[in-house]
Design an enzyme around this catalytic site. Sequence first.
Site, mmCIF file in Angstrom:
data_model
loop_
_atom_site.group_PDB
_atom_site.id
_atom_site.type_symbol
_atom_site.label_atom_id
_atom_site.label_comp_id
_atom_site.label_asym_id
_atom_site.label_seq_id
_atom_site.Cartn_x
_atom_site.Cartn_y
_atom_site.Cartn_z
ATOM 1 N N ARG A 2 -6.341 40.097 15.988
ATOM 2 C CA ARG A 2 -6.701 40.945 14.852
ATOM 3 C C ARG A 2 -8.217 41.034 14.731
ATOM 4 N NH1 ARG A 2 -6.217 38.759 10.621
ATOM 5 N NH2 ARG A 2 -5.406 36.757 11.298
ATOM 6 N N TYR A 34 -2.705 45.776 19.643
ATOM 7 C CA TYR A 34 -2.337 44.354 19.585
ATOM 8 C C TYR A 34 -1.835 43.898 18.229
ATOM 9 C CZ TYR A 34 -2.216 39.518 20.915
ATOM 10 O OH TYR A 34 -1.770 38.255 21.198
ATOM 11 N N LYS A 42 1.242 42.797 9.049
ATOM 12 C CA LYS A 42 0.157 42.465 8.125
ATOM 13 C C LYS A 42 -0.249 43.663 7.256
ATOM 14 C CE LYS A 42 0.629 38.462 9.382
ATOM 15 N NZ LYS A 42 0.092 37.598 10.359
ATOM 16 N N HIS A 53 1.696 35.272 2.868
ATOM 17 C CA HIS A 53 1.614 34.858 4.276
ATOM 18 C C HIS A 53 2.226 33.460 4.388
ATOM 19 C CE1 HIS A 53 -1.230 34.257 8.009
ATOM 20 N NE2 HIS A 53 -0.028 34.658 8.361
ATOM 21 N N SER A 78 -3.621 31.864 9.868
ATOM 22 C CA SER A 78 -3.165 32.216 11.207
ATOM 23 C C SER A 78 -3.426 31.070 12.186
ATOM 24 C CB SER A 78 -3.894 33.473 11.674
ATOM 25 O OG SER A 78 -3.658 34.506 10.745
ATOM 26 N N CYS A 126 -2.186 28.112 12.231
ATOM 27 C CA CYS A 126 -2.310 26.788 11.603
ATOM 28 C C CYS A 126 -0.957 26.127 11.369
ATOM 29 C CB CYS A 126 -3.103 26.889 10.306
ATOM 30 S SG CYS A 126 -4.842 27.254 10.596
ATOM 31 N N ASP A 174 6.488 33.642 8.961
ATOM 32 C CA ASP A 174 5.147 34.229 8.783
ATOM 33 C C ASP A 174 4.940 34.884 7.416
ATOM 34 O OD1 ASP A 174 2.562 34.659 10.076
ATOM 35 O OD2 ASP A 174 3.035 36.784 10.074
ATOM 36 N N ARG A 202 0.988 35.415 22.923
ATOM 37 C CA ARG A 202 2.108 35.348 21.978
ATOM 38 C C ARG A 202 3.436 35.689 22.639
ATOM 39 N NH1 ARG A 202 0.792 34.827 16.090
ATOM 40 N NH2 ARG A 202 -1.457 34.479 16.128
HETATM 41 P P1 GTP Z 1 0.243 32.787 13.107
HETATM 42 O O1 GTP Z 1 1.397 33.317 13.871
HETATM 43 O O2 GTP Z 1 -1.083 33.174 13.680
HETATM 44 O O3 GTP Z 1 0.311 33.108 11.648
HETATM 45 O O4 GTP Z 1 0.236 31.173 13.307
HETATM 46 P P2 GTP Z 1 1.140 30.015 12.677
HETATM 47 O O5 GTP Z 1 0.593 29.617 11.347
HETATM 48 O O6 GTP Z 1 2.564 30.366 12.742
HETATM 49 O O7 GTP Z 1 0.826 28.777 13.663
HETATM 50 P P3 GTP Z 1 1.737 28.143 14.819
HETATM 51 O O8 GTP Z 1 2.901 27.402 14.274
HETATM 52 O O9 GTP Z 1 2.016 29.166 15.839
HETATM 53 O O10 GTP Z 1 0.728 27.071 15.405
HETATM 54 C C1 GTP Z 1 -0.538 27.425 15.940
HETATM 55 C C2 GTP Z 1 -1.055 26.330 16.845
HETATM 56 O O11 GTP Z 1 -1.146 25.099 16.138
HETATM 57 C C3 GTP Z 1 -0.145 26.081 18.036
HETATM 58 O O12 GTP Z 1 -0.948 25.858 19.177
HETATM 59 C C4 GTP Z 1 0.598 24.830 17.656
HETATM 60 O O13 GTP Z 1 0.992 24.080 18.786
HETATM 61 C C5 GTP Z 1 -0.404 24.087 16.785
HETATM 62 N N1 GTP Z 1 0.275 23.256 15.753
HETATM 63 C C6 GTP Z 1 1.292 23.643 14.944
HETATM 64 N N2 GTP Z 1 1.723 22.614 14.166
HETATM 65 C C7 GTP Z 1 0.955 21.556 14.475
HETATM 66 C C8 GTP Z 1 0.913 20.205 14.018
HETATM 67 O O14 GTP Z 1 1.683 19.760 13.172
HETATM 68 N N3 GTP Z 1 -0.056 19.396 14.572
HETATM 69 C C9 GTP Z 1 -0.915 19.853 15.522
HETATM 70 N N4 GTP Z 1 -1.818 19.001 16.021
HETATM 71 N N5 GTP Z 1 -0.890 21.129 16.005
HETATM 72 C C10 GTP Z 1 0.021 21.969 15.481
HETATM 73 C C1 SPV Z 2 -1.618 36.199 12.201
HETATM 74 O O1 SPV Z 2 -2.734 36.380 12.711
HETATM 75 O O2 SPV Z 2 -1.476 35.695 11.058
HETATM 76 C C2 SPV Z 2 -0.415 36.553 12.965
HETATM 77 C C3 SPV Z 2 -0.608 37.335 14.177
HETATM 78 O O3 SPV Z 2 0.689 36.249 12.547
HETATM 79 S S1 SPV Z 2 -0.794 39.013 13.834
HETATM 80 O O4 SPV Z 2 0.526 39.626 13.814
HETATM 81 O O5 SPV Z 2 -1.604 39.580 14.914
HETATM 82 O O6 SPV Z 2 -1.427 39.210 12.544
HETATM 83 MN MN MN Z 3 0.612 34.935 10.677
#
Ligand code: GTP
Ligand code: SPV
Ligand code: MN
Length: 589
Positions: free
Chosen positions: A67, A196, A205, A225, A247, A249, A274, A368
């Site tokens: 984004r 993307y 979003k 979110h 994002s 996290c 999400d 992704r």
């Molecule tokens: P968006 O799709 O961007 O909104 O991201 P999200 O908030 O769904 O994050 P996601 O669960 O995909 O995790 C993002 C990154 O953080 C990945 O590389 C995970 O492996 C890592 N991660 C997730 N949970 C944990 C955790 O509990 N501990 C650690 N150390 N890393 C984590």
């Molecule tokens: C985020 O960035 O919070 C995502 C990926 O979940 S996107 O759909 O590109 O916004």
């Molecule tokens: Mn997200």
Amino acid sequence: MASAVEQWVDEIARTTRPDTIHWCDGSDAETERLTQLLLSEREFIKLNESVHPNSYLFRSDPSDVARTERLTFIVTDKQEDVGPTNNWMSRQDAKSRVWPLFEGSMKGRTMYVIPYLMGPADSPYSKVGIEITDSAYVVLNMRIMTRIGKVAMDRLQNDGSDWVPGLHSLGDLSPKRRFIVHFPDTRTIWSIGSGYGGNALLGKKCYALRIASTMARDQGWLAEHMLILGLQSPDGDVTYICGAFPSACGKTNLAMLKSPFENEGWKVWTVGEDIAWLNVGPDGRLWAINPETGYFGVAPGTNSKTNPNAMAAVMHDTIFTNVALKDDGTAWWEGMDGPVPDHLIDWLGNDWSPHEETAAPAAHPNSRFTTPAVNNPAISSHWEDPRGVPISAILFGGRRADTVPLVYQSFGWEHGVYVGATMASEGTAAAETKVGVVRRDPMAMLPFCGYNMADYWGHWLEMGRRIKNPPAIFQVNWFQRDENGQFIWPGFGQNMRVLRWVREQALNRGNGPAREMSIGIVPTPDALHSEELGIDAKHMDQLLSVDHELWETEVAGQKEFLAKFGDRLPAEIRKQEQALEQRISKVTA
Ligand code: GTP
Ligand code: SPV
Ligand code: MN
């Protein structure tokens, strides 16, 4: 209504001048045809059918991999209505700088019209959008992420629902001519120059957060979110918890958590990973629906230990974007199980070897998977419940190397809103921001709130007054680091320990060991049975204590951020700020 859609489509076609117009019905035949088209244009690479049936790799333009927040705008009459955290654009600039980019932008291309429904087919909380796009890849992603075709058109015809028009064109993919523009007053979206993720899949979003947040303000609900999970306890009860983390996290990972205590009866079910739309239900509680039907999840870091449910989900019927390709035709990314292969094709399409000194990641850090929710072995039986699920707790969380404990509970809704309003997180690869630099990201909505953030906090406070039994609010932080820069907390499945404590507190059975501290209520190590993890006392203390020197700096940072909102800041937030400052200075005095 349908004729209003037709009229709008005609009007857009007169400007964008596509060769043909295709109305998407979401059928398997249509999917097959678009897949074949992308394969023939070499936009899709078919993955090894015996490992990843019906799955494809797509490589986006190298300048279009996340984004782009600096190119994302909200158009209102008055700049102050978008607040200091959004990019504002005048109506005149939208007309003179952005609209001309759509002139002839679809020449030689097909224009796809995608009617889509956000939310379960029979839910009163669901809403319709129509996306026009000239990208077949976008159509195939939208088909996984939302309910497209007849179900949406039926909804329009039957109840005369409002619908959100979203116009998307790839343009020339140049960041110089890339704009993602939102018009909250007409509930319209224009996006050009990016193919993307959240820039192009307009249901996500642009609609479900930026436009929906303004609808939610006007109509008395919340568009957030947030992940939504069901936590099943040994007695068979399920407690529903939402979590707003910025994002990349950890939302997807927490929502799909594989419990290490499953044989004791503790299990997590996924409702959403999400976005949550939250309404006050007939019983006065807060109820959440997941407006989406698929997961657009971060690939790197996903493996059979961190997220076995995601690994199972992406094995079939999945689109991968910007991951690496193994010689056996399967997908690969950093952090996957097993040894790093000796040879890969990286996300740019080049030969890659781990031995090269300059070896950059083979998969893009924001690569992704797009996978249907029904692929998830842990999908909740209520994930399409038209009423949604009743929420007992809300977690706010970010990536903080220090300062913020593993978990603490706020003293109530108003304090909880303050905690959300002031949360901060290190930047990640999900957006073109400085990776690792801490920024305030209120409620994980910094890039997604469609109006003045101060008014948004006011709306949260107002919602708290309307909810009879408001959820308990917590902050979590899985990401504290030790003196060697390593994560202290094992995270992933072990986050179950935190969820169990959250449940105890939220259900008011909080007889578990907890301490009331200056910033909120913090569990003792016993409450998490952390002795089972082999984390030494010093590090456990770092996870669960409040360092008041760090918090003096933290509060100063919060005040500086809140000051940007001037008089628009709700009095309750100012009051909470002062109360926190006083509680902390009492300790440090
Ligand atoms: P968006 O799709 O961007 O909104 O991201 P999200 O908030 O769904 O994050 P996601 O669960 O995909 O995790 C993002 C990154 O953080 C990945 O590389 C995970 O492996 C890592 N991660 C997730 N949970 C944990 C955790 O509990 N501990 C650690 N150390 N890393 C984590
Ligand atoms: C985020 O960035 O919070 C995502 C990926 O979940 S996107 O759909 O590109 O916004
Ligand atoms: Mn997200």
